[in-house]
Design a protein around this motif. Structure first.
Motif, PDB file in Angstrom:
ATOM      1  N   ARG A 177     -25.757  10.965  83.164  1.00  0.00           N
ATOM      2  CA  ARG A 177     -24.201  11.030  82.693  1.00  0.00           C
ATOM      3  C   ARG A 177     -23.499  11.519  83.824  1.00  0.00           C
ATOM      4  NH1 ARG A 177     -22.268  14.817  77.746  1.00  0.00           N
ATOM      5  NH2 ARG A 177     -20.236  14.165  77.618  1.00  0.00           N
ATOM      6  N   GLU A 178     -22.190  10.833  83.747  1.00  0.00           N
ATOM      7  CA  GLU A 178     -21.396  11.362  84.649  1.00  0.00           C
ATOM      8  C   GLU A 178     -20.684  12.626  84.509  1.00  0.00           C
ATOM      9  OE1 GLU A 178     -18.825  10.688  87.970  1.00  0.00           O
ATOM     10  OE2 GLU A 178     -20.068   9.159  87.145  1.00  0.00           O
ATOM     11  N   ASP A 179     -20.677  13.457  85.672  1.00  0.00           N
ATOM     12  CA  ASP A 179     -19.584  14.812  85.411  1.00  0.00           C
ATOM     13  C   ASP A 179     -18.545  14.571  84.866  1.00  0.00           C
ATOM     14  OD1 ASP A 179     -19.514  17.646  86.066  1.00  0.00           O
ATOM     15  OD2 ASP A 179     -17.905  16.859  87.097  1.00  0.00           O
ATOM     16  N   PRO A 180     -17.927  15.426  83.786  1.00  0.00           N
ATOM     17  CA  PRO A 180     -16.736  15.052  82.951  1.00  0.00           C
ATOM     18  C   PRO A 180     -15.571  15.304  83.995  1.00  0.00           C
ATOM     19  CG  PRO A 180     -18.428  16.611  81.511  1.00  0.00           C
ATOM     20  CD  PRO A 180     -18.959  16.161  83.026  1.00  0.00           C
ATOM     21  N   GLU A 181     -15.745  16.206  84.699  1.00  0.00           N
ATOM     22  CA  GLU A 181     -14.611  16.574  85.583  1.00  0.00           C
ATOM     23  C   GLU A 181     -14.335  15.480  86.690  1.00  0.00           C
ATOM     24  OE1 GLU A 181     -12.557  19.113  85.596  1.00  0.00           O
ATOM     25  OE2 GLU A 181     -13.513  19.761  83.790  1.00  0.00           O
ATOM     26  N   ARG A 182     -15.390  14.784  87.376  1.00  0.00           N
ATOM     27  CA  ARG A 182     -15.290  13.579  88.151  1.00  0.00           C
ATOM     28  C   ARG A 182     -14.830  12.452  87.284  1.00  0.00           C
ATOM     29  NH1 ARG A 182     -20.601  12.450  91.275  1.00  0.00           N
ATOM     30  NH2 ARG A 182     -19.125  10.793  91.837  1.00  0.00           N
ATOM     31  N   ALA A 183     -15.290  12.348  86.119  1.00  0.00           N
ATOM     32  CA  ALA A 183     -14.780  11.067  85.268  1.00  0.00           C
ATOM     33  C   ALA A 183     -13.188  11.376  85.192  1.00  0.00           C
ATOM     34  CB  ALA A 183     -15.338  11.215  83.809  1.00  0.00           C
ATOM     35  N   ALA A 184     -12.825  12.332  84.694  1.00  0.00           N
ATOM     36  CA  ALA A 184     -11.515  12.871  84.515  1.00  0.00           C
ATOM     37  C   ALA A 184     -10.772  12.592  85.675  1.00  0.00           C
ATOM     38  CB  ALA A 184     -11.332  14.247  83.706  1.00  0.00           C
ATOM     39  N   ALA A 185     -11.218  12.749  86.687  1.00  0.00           N
ATOM     40  CA  ALA A 185     -10.388  12.805  88.061  1.00  0.00           C
ATOM     41  C   ALA A 185     -10.341  11.280  88.339  1.00  0.00           C
ATOM     42  CB  ALA A 185     -11.292  13.563  88.942  1.00  0.00           C
ATOM     43  N   SER A 186     -11.161  10.555  87.870  1.00  0.00           N
ATOM     44  CA  SER A 186     -11.139   8.916  88.328  1.00  0.00           C
ATOM     45  C   SER A 186      -9.910   8.431  87.394  1.00  0.00           C
ATOM     46  CB  SER A 186     -12.526   8.362  88.018  1.00  0.00           C
ATOM     47  OG  SER A 186     -13.493   8.874  88.851  1.00  0.00           O
ATOM     48  N   MET A 187      -9.893   8.857  86.028  1.00  0.00           N
ATOM     49  CA  MET A 187      -8.990   8.272  85.094  1.00  0.00           C
ATOM     50  C   MET A 187      -7.629   8.691  85.607  1.00  0.00           C
ATOM     51  SD  MET A 187     -10.748   6.534  83.056  1.00  0.00           S
ATOM     52  CE  MET A 187      -9.569   6.509  81.407  1.00  0.00           C
ATOM     53  N   ARG A 188      -7.197   9.982  86.148  1.00  0.00           N
ATOM     54  CA  ARG A 188      -6.164  10.431  86.718  1.00  0.00           C
ATOM     55  C   ARG A 188      -5.698   9.754  87.920  1.00  0.00           C
ATOM     56  NH1 ARG A 188      -8.482  15.521  85.051  1.00  0.00           N
ATOM     57  NH2 ARG A 188      -7.590  16.235  83.268  1.00  0.00           N
ATOM     58  N   GLU A 189      -6.597   9.410  88.755  1.00  0.00           N
ATOM     59  CA  GLU A 189      -6.277   8.576  90.014  1.00  0.00           C
ATOM     60  C   GLU A 189      -5.797   7.279  89.549  1.00  0.00           C
ATOM     61  OE1 GLU A 189      -9.945   8.466  92.087  1.00  0.00           O
ATOM     62  OE2 GLU A 189      -9.680  10.656  92.813  1.00  0.00           O
ATOM     63  N   SER A 190      -6.210   6.729  88.436  1.00  0.00           N
ATOM     64  CA  SER A 190      -5.710   5.341  88.125  1.00  0.00           C
ATOM     65  C   SER A 190      -4.562   5.365  87.245  1.00  0.00           C
ATOM     66  CB  SER A 190      -6.795   4.750  87.079  1.00  0.00           C
ATOM     67  OG  SER A 190      -7.942   4.535  87.917  1.00  0.00           O
ATOM     68  N   GLY A 191      -3.838   6.610  87.132  1.00  0.00           N
ATOM     69  CA  GLY A 191      -2.531   6.914  86.374  1.00  0.00           C
ATOM     70  C   GLY A 191      -2.997   7.042  84.964  1.00  0.00           C
ATOM     71  N   LEU A 192      -4.089   7.511  84.301  1.00  0.00           N
ATOM     72  CA  LEU A 192      -4.286   7.773  83.078  1.00  0.00           C
ATOM     73  C   LEU A 192      -4.636   9.133  82.980  1.00  0.00           C
ATOM     74  CD1 LEU A 192      -6.323   4.483  82.238  1.00  0.00           C
ATOM     75  CD2 LEU A 192      -3.993   4.901  81.490  1.00  0.00           C
TER      76      LEU A 192
END
Length: 356
Positions: A177-192
């Motif tokens: 499973r992906e680390d939740p913090e890293r996952a959220a960072a990926s979404m924010r980098e895409s403007g979400l």
């Protein structure tokens, strides 16, 4: 004294490997001579042979045939009819005379006490749902870890195996499973901006676009593959821009289709369908692509629930075959009327374009 000593028997000339200790204990030392002496004594004394059989729990049912031949007998324990050889009941390689009794005895030896087995299963997180049958039999149990019914063997649990496939899969998924913090960072980098906790990379994740402010549910996997906000996308169907719901027909295939397209797109879906022999029957303009999709999906759900299945295949219509109907059961006019009835309130002021 207990080391095998290569020798040759002076009586029969056969080689052997007796030990000095066995000779001093009174054993013969030569196996062939010992077998012949036993055979001679038994062959000439049927009563002694029968006594050996009875001592083994077998009652002879026919005259003594000799030590090396099957001797039909009845087991005094289970009454089964068996035919052991007398030589198999004597000597160092002594075997049980009744195979059914031997199999049952072996099974009992293999069985664990049921109370101990149940306690062991509970200690490993399983609640048995049926009586214990043995270490090699699947045992229907309730897994306390995930709440599902599984059927491990008691032997597999004793060997240290998981016992529950679902729990094993969940543990493997948790390890990947992906680390939740890293996952959220990926979404924010895409403007979400995520609006709820992260679950998995393939699960729709409700987010708000920092550019247009709209809410959508992309998956982390799609975002990492280069996707972004569906409303801000500059390719494909724009759900935030004006759109239309359309009906096309195909005379040769006797089919009708409902679909959505952008209101001002060049080389749109309707043009693509025309290449396959489809003719535009009706279209209705709505303010946004979301409105068009809402109308289309509402009509599809209602007609599918009424028993109107998909009419064409992907080979007949590569793009949009899942929105087709049998034209002899659902007419183009019925789809047109359904669009008019389902159009959202925001689109009431838009003037529809009716071709037929």
């Amino acid at each position: 004294m207990d080391t095998p000593w290569p020798t040759r028997c002076l009586a029969c000339g056969m080689p052997g490997t007796p030990t000095l200790g066995s000779i001093r204990r009174g054993q013969g030392g030569c196996y062939p001579c010992g077998r012949r002496q036993a055979n001679e004594s038994m062959r000439h004394d049927p009563e002694a042979a029968a006594a050996v059989m009875r001592e083994a729990g077998l009652e002879p049912l026919e005259p003594y045939p000799g030590t090396a031949f099957p001797w039909k007998s009845r087991c005094t324990r289970c009454s089964a009819t068996v035919s052991p050889r007398l030589q198999s009941l004597t000597g160092q390689s002594r075997r049980p005379g009744c195979k059914p009794c031997a199999d049952r005895a072996h099974g009992v030896a293999q069985r664990h006490d049921e109370d101990l087995a149940v306690a062991e299963m509970r200690e490993h997180g399983f609640e048995p749902q049926e009586p214990y049958r043995g270490v090699k039999h699947p045992w229907r149990c309730l897994c306390h870890g995930c709440g599902t019914i599984t059927s491990p063997t008691f032997g597999s649990i004793l060997a240290g195996q998981s016992g529950c496939r679902r729990c094993a899969d969940l543990r493997a998924a948790a390890a990947r499973r992906e680390d939740p913090e890293r996952a959220a960072a990926s979404m924010r980098e895409s403007g979400l901006d995520p609006l709820e906790p992260y679950t998995t990379s393939m699960t729709p994740w409700r987010c708000r676009c920092t550019t247009c402010g709209r809410t959508s549910t992309p998956t982390l996997a799609k975002i990492r593959s280069g996707r972004g906000c569906k409303y801000c996308a500059h390719h494909g169907f724009n759900r935030a821009a004006p759109a239309r719901v359309y009906v096309v027909t195909h005379h040769q295939l006797h089919a009708v289709k409902i679909g959505v397209a952008g209101a001002h797109q060049r080389n749109d879906r309707i043009t693509q369908h025309a290449r396959y022999g489809w003719t535009l029957f009706y279209e209705h303009h709505v303010p946004t692509g979301d409105d068009a999709l809402a109308v289309e999906q509402a009509i599809l759900r209602r007609l599918r629930a009424a028993g109107h299945g998909v009419f064409l295949t992907a080979a007949q219509l590569p793009n949009g075959w899942t929105e087709t109907f049998d034209g002899q059961r659902v007419s183009a006019a019925e789809l047109r009327d359904a669009i008019r009835d389902e159009r959202p309130a925001a689109a009431l002021s838009a003037e529809p374009l009716t071709l037929f």
